[in-house]
Design a protein around this motif. Structure first.
Motif, PDB file in Angstrom:
ATOM      1  N   LYS A 288      57.573 -34.605  35.600  1.00 53.66           N
ATOM      2  CA  LYS A 288      58.433 -34.063  34.548  1.00 53.66           C
ATOM      3  C   LYS A 288      59.002 -32.689  34.934  1.00 53.66           C
ATOM      4  O   LYS A 288      60.112 -32.349  34.565  1.00 53.66           O
ATOM      5  CB  LYS A 288      57.651 -33.962  33.229  1.00 53.66           C
ATOM      6  N   THR A 289      58.207 -31.938  35.689  1.00 50.03           N
ATOM      7  CA  THR A 289      58.653 -30.584  36.031  1.00 50.03           C
ATOM      8  C   THR A 289      59.968 -30.611  36.813  1.00 50.03           C
ATOM      9  O   THR A 289      60.854 -29.792  36.564  1.00 50.03           O
ATOM     10  CB  THR A 289      57.581 -29.868  36.879  1.00 50.03           C
ATOM     11  N   ALA A 290      60.080 -31.542  37.730  1.00 50.42           N
ATOM     12  CA  ALA A 290      61.301 -31.610  38.532  1.00 50.42           C
ATOM     13  C   ALA A 290      62.501 -31.926  37.645  1.00 50.42           C
ATOM     14  O   ALA A 290      63.608 -31.425  37.871  1.00 50.42           O
ATOM     15  CB  ALA A 290      61.144 -32.669  39.624  1.00 50.42           C
ATOM     16  N   THR A 382      60.486 -27.496  25.998  1.00 50.98           N
ATOM     17  CA  THR A 382      59.062 -27.252  25.763  1.00 50.98           C
ATOM     18  C   THR A 382      58.269 -28.302  26.525  1.00 50.98           C
ATOM     19  O   THR A 382      58.644 -29.474  26.576  1.00 50.98           O
ATOM     20  CB  THR A 382      58.683 -27.312  24.277  1.00 50.98           C
ATOM     21  N   ASP A 383      57.195 -27.843  27.124  1.00 48.49           N
ATOM     22  CA  ASP A 383      56.368 -28.766  27.905  1.00 48.49           C
ATOM     23  C   ASP A 383      55.095 -29.070  27.130  1.00 48.49           C
ATOM     24  O   ASP A 383      54.618 -28.253  26.365  1.00 48.49           O
ATOM     25  CB  ASP A 383      56.008 -28.133  29.253  1.00 48.49           C
ATOM     26  N   GLU A 384      54.527 -30.230  27.375  1.00 48.87           N
ATOM     27  CA  GLU A 384      53.299 -30.664  26.703  1.00 48.87           C
ATOM     28  C   GLU A 384      53.502 -30.494  25.216  1.00 48.87           C
ATOM     29  O   GLU A 384      52.753 -29.855  24.520  1.00 48.87           O
ATOM     30  CB  GLU A 384      52.091 -29.838  27.163  1.00 48.87           C
ATOM     31  N   GLN A 385      54.529 -31.122  24.751  1.00 46.26           N
ATOM     32  CA  GLN A 385      55.106 -30.723  23.493  1.00 46.26           C
ATOM     33  C   GLN A 385      54.238 -30.973  22.274  1.00 46.26           C
ATOM     34  O   GLN A 385      54.377 -30.275  21.284  1.00 46.26           O
ATOM     35  CB  GLN A 385      56.485 -31.345  23.364  1.00 46.26           C
TER      36      GLN A 385
HETATM   37 MG    MG Z   1      53.458 -31.193  33.712  1.00 46.25          MG
END
Ligand code: MG
Ligand code: ADP
Length: 680
Positions: A288-290, A382-385
């Motif tokens: 997901k980061t990419a 937002t990550d790990e939402q």
């Molecule tokens: Mg991640």
């Protein structure tokens, strides 16, 4: 907004200070709350079973005549039995009442009663122990069973609800507009409340329930949509330059098809001129980061700033590092803002953000502070939402003008739950792992094999790899800190004495924790012992083995998240689940874990095993608690409620019309009651 009219529960007869305190434990302070305290289940007194046909060990309702008044038998101090025979036609049964003189005194010979409870049949004798007893003239009915608390029985609550009805029935105002009720064939609130508490028939109960479920889901959907749309007017910055291919060429690997698709979904959204609201779902390790980096890169190419918010300092730092590596070389300025940013650094950073010389800021909740201002914020990620609330995302987005919002979820959420939580968010799915990944080999063992497992870990450390041990979670009230320290200590003195062992636990200061984690990232720490769930999203590809102690104490989805910390490179990784639990559920969980690596499948299983209420803690999924709707069985109503919410907000985005004032009050009430916390 006007406050809704309230009447304290103490207005009811028999409710004084003490009882009011008990009601408060159930979250009931007003008569309105009481009327909305729906039954947990029902006792069906409407179907009478002839005594002759009663089957042993089944709960039923029997009408019979008391042959005599109860006879008391003193058993011992504090234990008296009252017994009598009751007869229904030719059949007889023995009724026993334990210790309840009051109940026994009400039974008169020759009178008819309804007995509700479990019948046991021994040979030719039928018996009922401690049944609920009502005079037969009460009539056959369906009776409510309430969520109760100590000192407040379901019958006391029933009495209070009846009283509340007789006093307030006429004053009940329906929050649903008449036209809406017509359109969706929903009954009036008066009918609904009456029949949810005291249904005359199963059909009437179903009608009442559907209406209340609809209302609850509608209010929830309205509330979430209003939060989401706050401060937005529908026009968003329009993307004109798509730089994703350039970005992909910067990556040290080639993106998966799924990653490309996710990026182009988002690019299309941002081209449209309407603010993007998209959820990216991807199993752990799906990359997901990419995807996030590609979007930030394209945002910068269009002259917008981006913000990426992660739930913890460790994760923010990690994202910061990987994004710097990718984006600094092409001239994008990246900055980090967390709780541990120094005042001087922060001052500098805030200034540059405002000027627009920083194009991407990565951070924690610290990004939500008022002092954080942007020159031109176009994209919020937002990550790990599921650890953020709708509200927090909205705050961040409001720092730009109609900024695009992109949320990334590491927890594969079953479709039903996703619909409930995200409503009308568009969804992209990373349904493919980067090539070369080997599924994590997972074994469930009992503690008898722990030494062998530790030996296996040792072997990997000797080969230069790193490992995690998630160590005993202690029952509530116990000290997990002590357990973890002792555990780490015994490893240091035992088999693993020659290795660098680090410990992180829940009560460490974030800065201490960050220090240990940094040691692990750099490889200085070989084995990380952790009590808390290791941060979701932590990425140390050299860590290839994990052991989880007391694995039965974790839910399936949690175990899957934990396991996702390994298997992040091309090396065969292992996960060892240690558990001595014998119960079926725990065994089933261990079995599923050792046979599946598919996050979505595991999440579905989890939902089945635990039921939706427990799936995530309430706080984690950020929804106010649902009182009546059920995520498994009410999907059809959910869709209707969503459709209605859409239509209502389209016509009246802020619920300002007269006919919407009831709904507006309910929305406010729901989100007030959970407060900011509930939206976290
Ligand atoms: Mg991640
Ligand atoms: P998650 O979806 O769990 O956040 P990450 O973004 O942390 O996953 O990616 C996990 C690992 O996979 C990282 O080390 C990342 O560099 C690597 N990765 C991501 N995409 C690819 C790809 N297409 N090919 C190879 N490796 C990849």
């Amino acid at each position: 907004m006007e406050k809704r009219e309230t009447h304290s529960i103490r207005a009811l007869k028999g409710v004084g200070e003490q009882r009011a305190a008990k009601y408060q434990k159930l979250g009931i302070e007003t008569v309105e709350d009481l009327l909305r305290h729906y039954p947990r289940s029902y006792e069906d007194w409407s179907v009478l079973t002839p005594l002759a046909e009663a089957v042993s060990d089944t709960v039923c309702c029997i009408q019979a005549e008391a042959l005599s008044a109860p006879v008391s038998h003193y058993i011992r101090q504090g234990m008296t039995l009252y017994q009598f025979l009751a007869v229904d036609g030719a059949a007889k049964m023995k009724v026993t009442i334990f210790n309840n003189r009051f109940a026994a005194d009400r039974i008169r010979a020759g009178h008819n009663y309804l007995f509700y409870g479990k019948v046991t049949v021994r040979g030719r004798t039928k018996e009922m122990s401690s049944p609920e007893i009502q005079p037969a003239e009460m009539g056959a009915s369906i009776r409510p069973v309430y969520p109760q608390t100590e000192g407040l029985s379901t019958r006391m609550i029933e009495g209070a609800v009846r009283q509340a009805f007789s006093m307030w029935e006429d004053r009940l105002v329906d929050p649903l507009p008449e036209a809406l009720r017509q359109e969706y064939a929903l009954c009036h609130i008066r009918y609904a409340l009456k029949n949810i508490h005291f249904p005359k028939s199963h059909e009437m109960l179903a009608v009442a329930r559907r209406r209340l479920v609809f209302e609850e889901l509608l209010v929830l959907q309205l509330g979430m949509a209003m939060l989401r749309n706050r401060g937005r007017n529908g026009h968003a910055p329009k993307l004109t330059v798509d730089q994703s291919d350039t970005f992909f060429s910067l990556l040290p690997f080639s993106p998966t098809k799924a990653q490309r698709r996710a990026v182009s979904d988002a690019v299309e959204d941002m081209r449209s001129g309407v603010p993007m609201s998209r959820l990216l779902q991807g199993d752990v390790g799906s990359g997901k980061t990419a995807v996030a980096a590609a979007l930030c890169h394209t945002a910068a190419a269009n002259g917008w700033q981006s913000a990426l918010m992660a739930p913890t300092g460790i994760l923010a730092e990690q994202h910061y590092q990987s994004l710097c590596e990718l984006l600094q070389p092409v001239g994008i300025q990246v900055a980090l803002l967390t709780g541990s940013t120094t005042a001087a650094q922060k001052r500098d950073l805030l200034e540059k953000l405002k000027e627009g010389t920083i194009q991407l800021v990565v951070g924690t909740h610290a990004l939500l502070q008022e002092s954080v201002e942007f020159h031109n914020l176009g994209l919020v990620i937002t990550d790990e939402q599921h650890r953020f609330g709708v509200e927090q995302r909205a705050i961040l987005a409001s720092k730009g003008e109609n900024a695009h919002v992109y949320v990334m979820s590491a927890t594969p959420i079953p479709r039903t739950l996703a619909l409930m939580i995200y409503g009308d968010l568009d969804i992209s799915v990373l349904d493919e792992l980067p090539p070369g990944r080997k599924p994590v080999a997972t074994y469930a063992i009992d503690s008898g094999k722990r030494m062998r497992a530790l030996g296996f870990i040792k072997k990997h450390l000797d080969e230069g790899y790193q490992a995690y041990i998630v160590c005993p979670l202690v029952e509530e009230g116990g000290s997990d800190l002590k357990a973890a320290q002792q555990y780490a200590q015994s490893l240091k003195q035992g088999l693993l004495r020659d290795y660098q062992i680090g410990l992180v636990h829940g009560r460490m200061k974030p800065s201490e924790k960050d220090k240990v984690m940094a040691g692990f990232f750099e490889g200085k720490i070989q084995l990380l012992v952790s009590t808390t769930v290791i941060e979701v999203g932590v990425n140390v590809p050299n860590a290839v083995i994990m052991m989880v102690e007391n694995a039965e104490r974790f839910g399936l989805s949690q175990l899957h998240q934990l396991r996702g910390r390994v298997g992040r490179g091309n090396v065969q990784s292992h996960c060892i689940l240690v558990s001595d639990a014998q119960n079926q559920q725990a065994k089933r969980r261990m079995w599923i874990m050792s046979h599946s690596n598919d996050g979505f499948k595991i999440a579905e299983e989890d939902l089945k095993l635990r039921g939706p209420g427990d799936f995530f803690g309430q706080r984690q999924h950020g929804l106010p608690a649902l009182k009546i709707a059920d995520m498994n069985s009410d999907m059809a109503v959910l869709r209707e409620a969503q459709e209605a919410a859409h239509a209502i907000l389209k016509a009246d985005p802020n619920l300002e019309e007269d006919s919407h004032q009831g709904l507006r009050r309910e929305v406010k009430g729901l989100f007030d009651q959970v407060g900011e916390q509930g939206l976290n």
